[in-house]
Scaffold this motif. Structure first.
Motif, PDB file in Angstrom:
ATOM      1  N   VAL B  63      -6.134 -11.994 -14.001  1.00 26.23           N
ATOM      2  CA  VAL B  63      -6.651 -10.777 -14.644  1.00 26.23           C
ATOM      3  C   VAL B  63      -6.349  -9.546 -13.775  1.00 26.23           C
ATOM      4  CG1 VAL B  63      -8.734  -9.625 -15.476  1.00 26.23           C
ATOM      5  CG2 VAL B  63      -8.415 -12.067 -15.894  1.00 26.23           C
ATOM      6  N   ALA B  64      -6.497  -9.686 -12.465  1.00 26.14           N
ATOM      7  CA  ALA B  64      -6.209  -8.548 -11.584  1.00 26.14           C
ATOM      8  C   ALA B  64      -4.725  -8.166 -11.651  1.00 26.14           C
ATOM      9  CB  ALA B  64      -6.612  -8.881 -10.148  1.00 26.14           C
ATOM     10  N   CYS B  65      -3.857  -9.183 -11.686  1.00 24.45           N
ATOM     11  CA  CYS B  65      -2.418  -8.876 -11.774  1.00 24.45           C
ATOM     12  C   CYS B  65      -2.068  -8.273 -13.127  1.00 24.45           C
ATOM     13  CB  CYS B  65      -1.588 -10.132 -11.516  1.00 24.45           C
ATOM     14  SG  CYS B  65      -1.542 -10.565  -9.761  1.00 24.45           S
ATOM     15  N   ALA B  66      -2.725  -8.732 -14.193  1.00 25.52           N
ATOM     16  CA  ALA B  66      -2.492  -8.136 -15.525  1.00 25.52           C
ATOM     17  C   ALA B  66      -2.864  -6.655 -15.486  1.00 25.52           C
ATOM     18  CB  ALA B  66      -3.313  -8.870 -16.575  1.00 25.52           C
ATOM     19  N   ALA B  67      -3.975  -6.334 -14.841  1.00 28.85           N
ATOM     20  CA  ALA B  67      -4.396  -4.930 -14.740  1.00 28.85           C
ATOM     21  C   ALA B  67      -3.400  -4.120 -13.907  1.00 28.85           C
ATOM     22  CB  ALA B  67      -5.788  -4.852 -14.128  1.00 28.85           C
ATOM     23  N   LEU B  68      -2.976  -4.703 -12.799  1.00 25.71           N
ATOM     24  CA  LEU B  68      -2.009  -4.011 -11.928  1.00 25.71           C
ATOM     25  C   LEU B  68      -0.734  -3.670 -12.697  1.00 25.71           C
ATOM     26  CD1 LEU B  68      -0.877  -3.216  -9.049  1.00 25.71           C
ATOM     27  CD2 LEU B  68      -0.073  -5.571  -8.887  1.00 25.71           C
ATOM     28  N   ALA B 145      -3.655  -0.688  -8.095  1.00 28.50           N
ATOM     29  CA  ALA B 145      -2.556   0.062  -8.714  1.00 28.50           C
ATOM     30  C   ALA B 145      -2.647   1.553  -8.410  1.00 28.50           C
ATOM     31  CB  ALA B 145      -2.565  -0.158 -10.221  1.00 28.50           C
ATOM     32  N   ALA B 146      -3.868   2.054  -8.325  1.00 27.20           N
ATOM     33  CA  ALA B 146      -4.047   3.484  -8.045  1.00 27.20           C
ATOM     34  C   ALA B 146      -3.696   3.826  -6.601  1.00 27.20           C
ATOM     35  CB  ALA B 146      -5.486   3.897  -8.350  1.00 27.20           C
ATOM     36  N   VAL B 147      -3.991   2.895  -5.710  1.00 23.69           N
ATOM     37  CA  VAL B 147      -3.752   3.156  -4.285  1.00 23.69           C
ATOM     38  C   VAL B 147      -2.325   2.771  -3.886  1.00 23.69           C
ATOM     39  CG1 VAL B 147      -4.490   2.549  -1.936  1.00 23.69           C
ATOM     40  CG2 VAL B 147      -6.188   2.841  -3.737  1.00 23.69           C
ATOM     41  N   LEU B 148      -1.829   1.657  -4.434  1.00 24.17           N
ATOM     42  CA  LEU B 148      -0.491   1.149  -4.096  1.00 24.17           C
ATOM     43  C   LEU B 148       0.311   0.924  -5.379  1.00 24.17           C
ATOM     44  CD1 LEU B 148      -1.052  -1.648  -1.422  1.00 24.17           C
ATOM     45  CD2 LEU B 148       0.233   0.453  -1.105  1.00 24.17           C
ATOM     46  N   PRO B 149       0.834   1.967  -5.975  1.00 25.12           N
ATOM     47  CA  PRO B 149       1.469   1.803  -7.289  1.00 25.12           C
ATOM     48  C   PRO B 149       2.891   1.235  -7.213  1.00 25.12           C
ATOM     49  CG  PRO B 149       1.510   4.098  -6.668  1.00 25.12           C
ATOM     50  CD  PRO B 149       0.846   3.358  -5.535  1.00 25.12           C
ATOM     51  N   HIS B 150       3.034   0.093  -6.569  1.00 25.34           N
ATOM     52  CA  HIS B 150       4.332  -0.580  -6.464  1.00 25.34           C
ATOM     53  C   HIS B 150       4.135  -2.074  -6.687  1.00 25.34           C
ATOM     54  CE1 HIS B 150       5.889   3.173  -4.884  1.00 25.34           C
ATOM     55  NE2 HIS B 150       4.869   3.195  -4.048  1.00 25.34           N
ATOM     56  N   ASP B 151       5.097  -2.671  -7.386  1.00 25.79           N
ATOM     57  CA  ASP B 151       4.944  -4.065  -7.817  1.00 25.79           C
ATOM     58  C   ASP B 151       4.631  -5.001  -6.654  1.00 25.79           C
ATOM     59  OD1 ASP B 151       6.165  -2.550  -9.702  1.00 25.79           O
ATOM     60  OD2 ASP B 151       7.570  -4.083 -10.360  1.00 25.79           O
ATOM     61  N   LEU B 152       5.523  -5.008  -5.674  1.00 23.23           N
ATOM     62  CA  LEU B 152       5.421  -5.990  -4.604  1.00 23.23           C
ATOM     63  C   LEU B 152       4.170  -5.770  -3.755  1.00 23.23           C
ATOM     64  CD1 LEU B 152       6.661  -8.372  -3.118  1.00 23.23           C
ATOM     65  CD2 LEU B 152       8.016  -6.774  -1.768  1.00 23.23           C
ATOM     66  N   GLU B 153       3.966  -4.533  -3.342  1.00 21.43           N
ATOM     67  CA  GLU B 153       2.842  -4.228  -2.462  1.00 21.43           C
ATOM     68  C   GLU B 153       1.510  -4.566  -3.138  1.00 21.43           C
ATOM     69  OE1 GLU B 153       5.478  -2.452  -3.018  1.00 21.43           O
ATOM     70  OE2 GLU B 153       6.074  -1.196  -1.337  1.00 21.43           O
ATOM     71  N   GLY B 154       1.395  -4.134  -4.388  1.00 28.98           N
ATOM     72  CA  GLY B 154       0.147  -4.373  -5.115  1.00 28.98           C
ATOM     73  C   GLY B 154      -0.122  -5.854  -5.311  1.00 28.98           C
ATOM     74  N   THR B 155       0.931  -6.592  -5.697  1.00 30.90           N
ATOM     75  CA  THR B 155       0.763  -8.031  -5.915  1.00 30.90           C
ATOM     76  C   THR B 155       0.354  -8.725  -4.622  1.00 30.90           C
ATOM     77  OG1 THR B 155       2.506  -7.877  -7.561  1.00 30.90           O
ATOM     78  CG2 THR B 155       1.887 -10.089  -6.867  1.00 30.90           C
ATOM     79  N   ILE B 158      -3.325  -8.242  -3.849  1.00 35.99           N
ATOM     80  CA  ILE B 158      -4.194  -9.078  -4.703  1.00 35.99           C
ATOM     81  C   ILE B 158      -4.110 -10.540  -4.270  1.00 35.99           C
ATOM     82  CG2 ILE B 158      -4.497  -9.958  -7.055  1.00 35.99           C
ATOM     83  CD1 ILE B 158      -3.736  -7.119  -8.031  1.00 35.99           C
ATOM     84  N   ILE B 159      -2.900 -11.006  -4.013  1.00 34.17           N
ATOM     85  CA  ILE B 159      -2.748 -12.390  -3.531  1.00 34.17           C
ATOM     86  C   ILE B 159      -3.545 -12.580  -2.244  1.00 34.17           C
ATOM     87  CG2 ILE B 159      -1.103 -14.008  -2.457  1.00 34.17           C
ATOM     88  CD1 ILE B 159       0.976 -13.066  -4.479  1.00 34.17           C
ATOM     89  N   GLY B 160      -3.457 -11.583  -1.353  1.00 29.94           N
ATOM     90  CA  GLY B 160      -4.155 -11.678  -0.074  1.00 29.94           C
ATOM     91  C   GLY B 160      -5.662 -11.735  -0.248  1.00 29.94           C
ATOM     92  N   LEU B 161      -6.208 -10.802  -1.039  1.00 34.48           N
ATOM     93  CA  LEU B 161      -7.668 -10.729  -1.192  1.00 34.48           C
ATOM     94  C   LEU B 161      -8.227 -11.999  -1.826  1.00 34.48           C
ATOM     95  CD1 LEU B 161      -8.236  -7.030  -2.338  1.00 34.48           C
ATOM     96  CD2 LEU B 161      -9.097  -8.099  -0.265  1.00 34.48           C
ATOM     97  N   VAL B 162      -7.579 -12.434  -2.925  1.00 30.97           N
ATOM     98  CA  VAL B 162      -8.093 -13.624  -3.618  1.00 30.97           C
ATOM     99  C   VAL B 162      -7.750 -14.887  -2.822  1.00 30.97           C
ATOM    100  CG1 VAL B 162      -8.054 -14.927  -5.778  1.00 30.97           C
ATOM    101  CG2 VAL B 162      -7.901 -12.440  -5.836  1.00 30.97           C
ATOM    102  N   GLY B 163      -6.566 -14.896  -2.202  1.00 34.26           N
ATOM    103  CA  GLY B 163      -6.139 -16.070  -1.429  1.00 34.26           C
ATOM    104  C   GLY B 163      -7.055 -16.357  -0.257  1.00 34.26           C
ATOM    105  N   ILE B 164      -7.532 -15.289   0.412  1.00 37.14           N
ATOM    106  CA  ILE B 164      -8.462 -15.482   1.532  1.00 37.14           C
ATOM    107  C   ILE B 164      -9.726 -16.180   1.025  1.00 37.14           C
ATOM    108  CG2 ILE B 164     -10.023 -14.266   3.114  1.00 37.14           C
ATOM    109  CD1 ILE B 164      -7.770 -12.155   3.423  1.00 37.14           C
ATOM    110  N   GLN B 165     -10.207 -15.738  -0.127  1.00 37.88           N
ATOM    111  CA  GLN B 165     -11.439 -16.336  -0.658  1.00 37.88           C
ATOM    112  C   GLN B 165     -11.211 -17.788  -1.086  1.00 37.88           C
ATOM    113  OE1 GLN B 165     -13.189 -12.646  -3.017  1.00 37.88           O
ATOM    114  NE2 GLN B 165     -14.690 -13.927  -2.012  1.00 37.88           N
ATOM    115  N   LEU B 166      -9.998 -18.050  -1.554  1.00 37.81           N
ATOM    116  CA  LEU B 166      -9.658 -19.413  -1.961  1.00 37.81           C
ATOM    117  C   LEU B 166      -9.625 -20.347  -0.744  1.00 37.81           C
ATOM    118  CD1 LEU B 166      -8.861 -20.696  -4.717  1.00 37.81           C
ATOM    119  CD2 LEU B 166      -6.493 -20.433  -4.048  1.00 37.81           C
TER     120      LEU B 166
END
Lengths: 229, 236
Positions: B63-68, B145-155, B158-166
């Motif tokens: 869902v976060a990536c869909a929003a991004l 997306a608002a802070v880092l409006p670039h595909d790779l950086e934003g993804t 998100i991977i980092g934030l959710v991955g740490i919790q995982l």
């Protein structure tokens, strides 16, 4: 570049504004990218019924100046004053790749408070004038470059703006559409609209009222020949 | 009143067009659905209870990536829309509502599937976990997306934030300061594991949604803002 060196006045005096003031008055515009001065104190005033061409070598700031005039880019110094509604056509079509032409019209029309039906009807008339295949339900990413550009231009014209800021709006047009575009410019001029067009097509400068050459004075030797009405 | 009506009309058409675009990205949608399902099924082979947490975190990724990517797809067009009359708030709200509705429908379906496959201790906690994901994940995607409006950086963020919790175990204090802690704690509760108090999780999630939406609104408004000068003075 100074304001004076940036502007090359052409032809007769600008069209009368009947006391309304210029539609666009940009003064002392400065823009730097890093250490590079792209615009250095550029002035640009555009009146009702006037067609102004922005010309100059690649990287001299034509697109930047147009974006600043539209309010999308921000100058490091200087002031832009705009009267009336702007129709802005960017060089790279600012379209939504997965929406069709009609969906674009409905969305952009909503900005002016137009109903979906009214926006599509109005937009289709504009598209027909530009020889766009009206009724084509393809999404914009599936359109050819020239066809996308026609949609891009029609969106700029939607809402009947008084001031048109067009950045090489004929990119990808076939010959007929290109000629047709300059005929439209003449029509807009007659209707009192002000048009600023970034162009590399120096052969058409005879159809504009003024040419503003943004080429740096030190490189002006290869500047285009003056032209105008 | 007319102004409110115009605001709503523009917000709804922005949401509608966002939905049309999203539905046309069929392959992306298929992958977004497959990701949490794959994570859940993979974990299900080890633990029926822990799989719920993986399902919820997989959904938050999707869902976060869909929003991004919804924001990034519109980054060229939206300054034009603002230039001609849209307010940034209408565009952001329209996108948030559409993604929230779509994400909630998706989360409810995943919740039903996990209820059937995991036999949770608390069905309410499982659905609570699933339904808490969309508002946080959409807000997270919009803020990134608002802070880092670039595909790779934003993804990657998100991977980092959710991955740490995982990767963290249940009791890790770091979980408590990361955005998906609410859904994770509810997933623990659903699986019969010890968890933080429900009220605390809801407050944690609400604070994150509000803060992330504020970042998204401020950041995106700044990016699409149009600087208008005063009208030029009439000729004398």
């Amino acid at each position: 570049m100074t304001a004076a060196s940036a502007t090359t006045a052409k032809g007769p005096a600008p069209s009368p504004d009947r006391g309304r003031g210029p539609l666009l008055a940009a003064s002392g515009i400065v823009k730097r990218y890093g250490v590079k001065h792209v615009l250095d104190g550029v002035d640009l005033t555009v009146h009702h019924g006037e067609v102004v061409a922005l010309v100059g070598e690649n990287g001299c700031g034509k697109t930047t100046l147009l974006r600043i005039c539209a309010g999308i880019a921000h100058p490091d110094a200087g002031r832009v004053e705009v009267r009336g509604r702007i129709g802005y056509c960017p060089q790279e079509p600012g379209l939504l790749e997965l929406l069709s032409a009609d969906e674009h019209l409905a969305l952009f029309g909503a900005a002016f408070g137009l109903s979906r039906k009214a926006a599509i009807a109005s937009g289709r008339r504009l598209l027909e004038e530009l020889d766009f295949p009206v009724g084509d339900r393809s999404v914009s990413k599936d359109l050819s470059g020239g066809t996308r550009q026609k949609l891009n231009l029609a969106l700029a014209l939607l809402g009947d703006p008084e001031l048109l800021l067009l950045d090489e709006p004929y990119q990808g047009f076939d010959t007929g559409s290109y000629v047709n575009f300059w005929d439209h410019v003449t029509g807009w001029r007659a209707a009192g609209r002000a048009t600023v067009v970034v162009t590399h097509m120096l052969g058409e400068l005879s159809r504009v009222d003024r040419v503003v050459d943004l080429t740096h004075p030190s490189r002006r030797a290869s500047a285009p020949a003056e032209a105008g009405r | 009143m007319t102004e409110v009506r115009a605001f709503l009309q523009r917000t709804l058409i922005a949401a509608e067009m966002q939905g049309r675009q999203l539905l046309r990205r069929r392959m992306a949608l298929a992958i977004l659905v497959a990701l949490p399902v794959a994570l859940y099924l993979a974990m299900l082979t080890q633990s029926r209870e822990s799989a719920i947490e993986f399902g919820a975190l997989g959904m938050s990724w999707s869902v976060a990536c869909a929003a991004l990517f919804a924001v990034l797809a519109a980054r060229e067009a939206e300054p034009r829309l603002v230039l001609i009359g849209f307010r940034p708030a209408e565009l952001i709200l329209g996108r948030f509502l559409l993604l929230l509705v779509g994400g909630t429908a998706f989360a409810a379906l995943v919740g039903v599937a996990m209820t059937l496959a995991s036999s949770p201790v608390s069905v309410a906690a499982l659905f609570g976990s699933c339904l808490l994901v969309p508002p946080i994940a959409v807000s997270l995607g919009l803020a990134v997306a608002a802070v880092l409006p670039h595909d790779l950086e934003g993804t990657l963020v998100i991977i980092g934030l959710v991955g740490i919790q995982l990767a963290l175990s249940g009791g890790a204090w770091v979980n408590g300061i990361l955005p998906m802690n609410g859904p994770i704690q509810l997933a623990y509760l659903a699986g019969g594991f010890p968890a933080d108090p429900v009220g605390l999780m809801l407050v944690h999630s609400l604070v994150y949604v509000v803060a992330l939406l504020a970042i998204a609104a401020a950041g995106w408004s700044l990016r699409v803002r149009v600087r208008r000068g005063r009208p030029a003075a009439p000729a004398q």
